[in-house]
Design an enzyme around this catalytic site. Structure first.
Site, PDB file in Angstrom:
ATOM      1  N   GLU A 167      28.995  -1.877  84.009  1.00 48.50           N
ATOM      2  CA  GLU A 167      29.353  -0.639  84.720  1.00 48.50           C
ATOM      3  C   GLU A 167      28.732   0.574  84.038  1.00 48.50           C
ATOM      4  O   GLU A 167      28.400   1.561  84.690  1.00 48.50           O
ATOM      5  CB  GLU A 167      30.886  -0.530  84.808  1.00 48.50           C
ATOM      6  CG  GLU A 167      31.430  -1.527  85.830  1.00 48.50           C
ATOM      7  CD  GLU A 167      32.851  -1.985  85.590  1.00 48.50           C
ATOM      8  OE1 GLU A 167      33.569  -1.354  84.790  1.00 48.50           O
ATOM      9  OE2 GLU A 167      33.241  -3.008  86.199  1.00 48.50           O
ATOM     10  N   GLY A 209      34.900  -8.324  88.935  1.00 46.19           N
ATOM     11  CA  GLY A 209      35.748  -7.648  89.919  1.00 46.19           C
ATOM     12  C   GLY A 209      35.594  -8.180  91.334  1.00 46.19           C
ATOM     13  O   GLY A 209      36.087  -7.583  92.278  1.00 46.19           O
ATOM     14  N   HIS A 240      28.406  -2.527  78.727  1.00 46.62           N
ATOM     15  CA  HIS A 240      29.080  -3.100  79.897  1.00 46.62           C
ATOM     16  C   HIS A 240      28.235  -2.802  81.146  1.00 46.62           C
ATOM     17  O   HIS A 240      27.632  -1.732  81.245  1.00 46.62           O
ATOM     18  CB  HIS A 240      30.483  -2.506  80.031  1.00 46.62           C
ATOM     19  CG  HIS A 240      31.310  -3.238  81.054  1.00 46.62           C
ATOM     20  ND1 HIS A 240      31.148  -3.033  82.401  1.00 46.62           N
ATOM     21  CD2 HIS A 240      32.272  -4.179  80.921  1.00 46.62           C
ATOM     22  CE1 HIS A 240      31.985  -3.831  83.061  1.00 46.62           C
ATOM     23  NE2 HIS A 240      32.681  -4.537  82.183  1.00 46.62           N
ATOM     24  N   ASN A 294      40.080  -5.566  79.160  1.00 50.31           N
ATOM     25  CA  ASN A 294      39.360  -4.337  79.500  1.00 50.31           C
ATOM     26  C   ASN A 294      40.116  -3.654  80.644  1.00 50.31           C
ATOM     27  O   ASN A 294      39.957  -4.022  81.801  1.00 50.31           O
ATOM     28  CB  ASN A 294      37.930  -4.697  79.913  1.00 50.31           C
ATOM     29  CG  ASN A 294      37.129  -3.472  80.322  1.00 50.31           C
ATOM     30  OD1 ASN A 294      37.587  -2.333  80.163  1.00 50.31           O
ATOM     31  ND2 ASN A 294      35.931  -3.702  80.849  1.00 50.31           N
ATOM     32  N   SER A 302      35.911 -12.028  86.574  1.00 50.91           N
ATOM     33  CA  SER A 302      36.986 -12.670  87.355  1.00 50.91           C
ATOM     34  C   SER A 302      37.682 -13.814  86.617  1.00 50.91           C
ATOM     35  O   SER A 302      38.060 -14.811  87.228  1.00 50.91           O
ATOM     36  CB  SER A 302      36.461 -13.132  88.723  1.00 50.91           C
ATOM     37  OG  SER A 302      36.009 -12.019  89.475  1.00 50.91           O
ATOM     38  N   LYS A 340      39.724  -0.773  81.798  1.00 58.17           N
ATOM     39  CA  LYS A 340      38.876   0.156  82.559  1.00 58.17           C
ATOM     40  C   LYS A 340      39.638   1.463  82.805  1.00 58.17           C
ATOM     41  O   LYS A 340      40.411   1.891  81.958  1.00 58.17           O
ATOM     42  CB  LYS A 340      38.373  -0.514  83.847  1.00 58.17           C
ATOM     43  CG  LYS A 340      37.702  -1.864  83.555  1.00 58.17           C
ATOM     44  CD  LYS A 340      36.955  -2.432  84.716  1.00 58.17           C
ATOM     45  CE  LYS A 340      36.357  -3.778  84.314  1.00 58.17           C
ATOM     46  NZ  LYS A 340      35.508  -4.361  85.345  1.00 58.17           N
ATOM     47  N   GLU A 345      28.631 -11.558  80.959  1.00 65.27           N
ATOM     48  CA  GLU A 345      29.340 -11.134  82.161  1.00 65.27           C
ATOM     49  C   GLU A 345      28.363 -11.053  83.329  1.00 65.27           C
ATOM     50  O   GLU A 345      27.694 -10.025  83.517  1.00 65.27           O
ATOM     51  CB  GLU A 345      29.973  -9.756  81.955  1.00 65.27           C
ATOM     52  CG  GLU A 345      31.045  -9.715  80.889  1.00 65.27           C
ATOM     53  CD  GLU A 345      32.055  -8.603  81.158  1.00 65.27           C
ATOM     54  OE1 GLU A 345      33.238  -8.901  81.250  1.00 65.27           O
ATOM     55  OE2 GLU A 345      31.628  -7.445  81.318  1.00 65.27           O
ATOM     56  N   GLY A 372      39.084  -8.222  82.970  1.00 66.77           N
ATOM     57  CA  GLY A 372      39.325  -6.925  83.589  1.00 66.77           C
ATOM     58  C   GLY A 372      40.601  -6.954  84.410  1.00 66.77           C
ATOM     59  O   GLY A 372      41.702  -6.830  83.879  1.00 66.77           O
TER      60      GLY A 372
END
Ligand code: PGA
Length: 245
Positions: free
Chosen positions: A93, A168, A91, A9, A207, A11, A162, A228
């Site tokens: 986010e 992150g 997701h 991903n 992570s 992003k 997740e 990510g």
């Protein structure tokens, strides 16, 4: 036996040149022992797909609508048109910054499946929710609407667990924490259909890096990763792919 899937991903990172170079470096050394799918930002998708036939590609988002006057949106049919086989849905986010709710997430799942695209449905709890001991209740709630809406078609999706506190942050869930959540997700699927629960791939995200990928991927209910930050460094991502066997 479920074949492992490792998803990158990217992003909202990179540039045309940087993303071309990153994917060329990844494509040159992919181990072939797992499925790999890359989620670049939309503007770069078509060009990268054309240059790399052997890799899977996906959109980081998809419209809940099939077509029409929806400025800024990208339809599932367009993703299919340029060769995407996957899309990320729900997701954290998008849930957090774009206020995506269950109804919207279900509509996106529907649009993807109508086009034969595999959605990867992301679920996971926040740190507060984990501390309050409601992780399983949150996962149950996030799975409920898609299970209801899709019925038997749920067999055509993948799931990514997740935990929001691990995304992150560098704080990966331990292999045992991740396995416990994955086993719980699989039990929720089994309550619907035992065969289904054995088929669906459940990825871990948050992570993931080369140093922890082997431990995570060795867990019986972890079928790969949604990566990510570490997917932006070719060597690191390749080492994660090599750990997925
Ligand atoms: P991360 O992101 O690997 O940088 O934690 C994972 C994700 O958001 O999919």
């Amino acid at each position: 036996m479920r074949r492992k899937l490792v998803a990158a991903n990217w992003k909202m990172h990179g540039s045309r040149d940087a993303n071309r170079a990153l994917l060329a470096a990844v494509a040159a050394s992919l181990p072939g022992s797992c499925d790999v799918v890359v989620f670049p930002p939309f503007p770069y998708l078509a060009e990268l797909i054309a240059a790399h036939a052997g890799i899977g590609f996906g959109g980081q988002d998809v419209s809940a609508h099939a077509a029409g006057a929806y400025t800024g949106e990208v339809a599932a049919s367009m993703l299919r048109d340029i060769g995407c086989g996957y899309v990320l849905v729900g997701h954290s986010e998008r849930r957090q910054y774009h206020h995506e709710d269950d109804a919207l997430i279900c509509a996106k799942l529907e649009r993807a499946l109508e086009q034969g695209i595999t959605p990867i449905l992301c679920v996971g709890e926040t740190l507060d929710q984990r501390r309050q001991g409601v992780t399983e209740a949150i996962i149950t709630a996030q799975l409920h609407a898609p299970l209801q809406a899709l019925g038997e078609r749920i067999a055509r999706i993948a799931i990514a667990y997740e935990p929001v506190w691990a995304i992150g942050t560098g704080h990966t869930a331990s292999a045992a924490q991740a396995q416990a959540a994955h086993a719980f997700i699989r039990s929720q699927l089994a309550a619907r259909d035992a065969k289904l629960s054995r088929m669906i791939r459940v990825l871990y995200g948050g992570s993931v890096k080369a140093a922890n990928a082997s431990d995570l991927f060795a867990q019986p209910d972890i079928d790969g990763g949604l990566v990510g930050g570490a997917s932006l460094v070719a060597e690191e991502f390749l080492a994660i792919c090599a750990a997925a066997r």
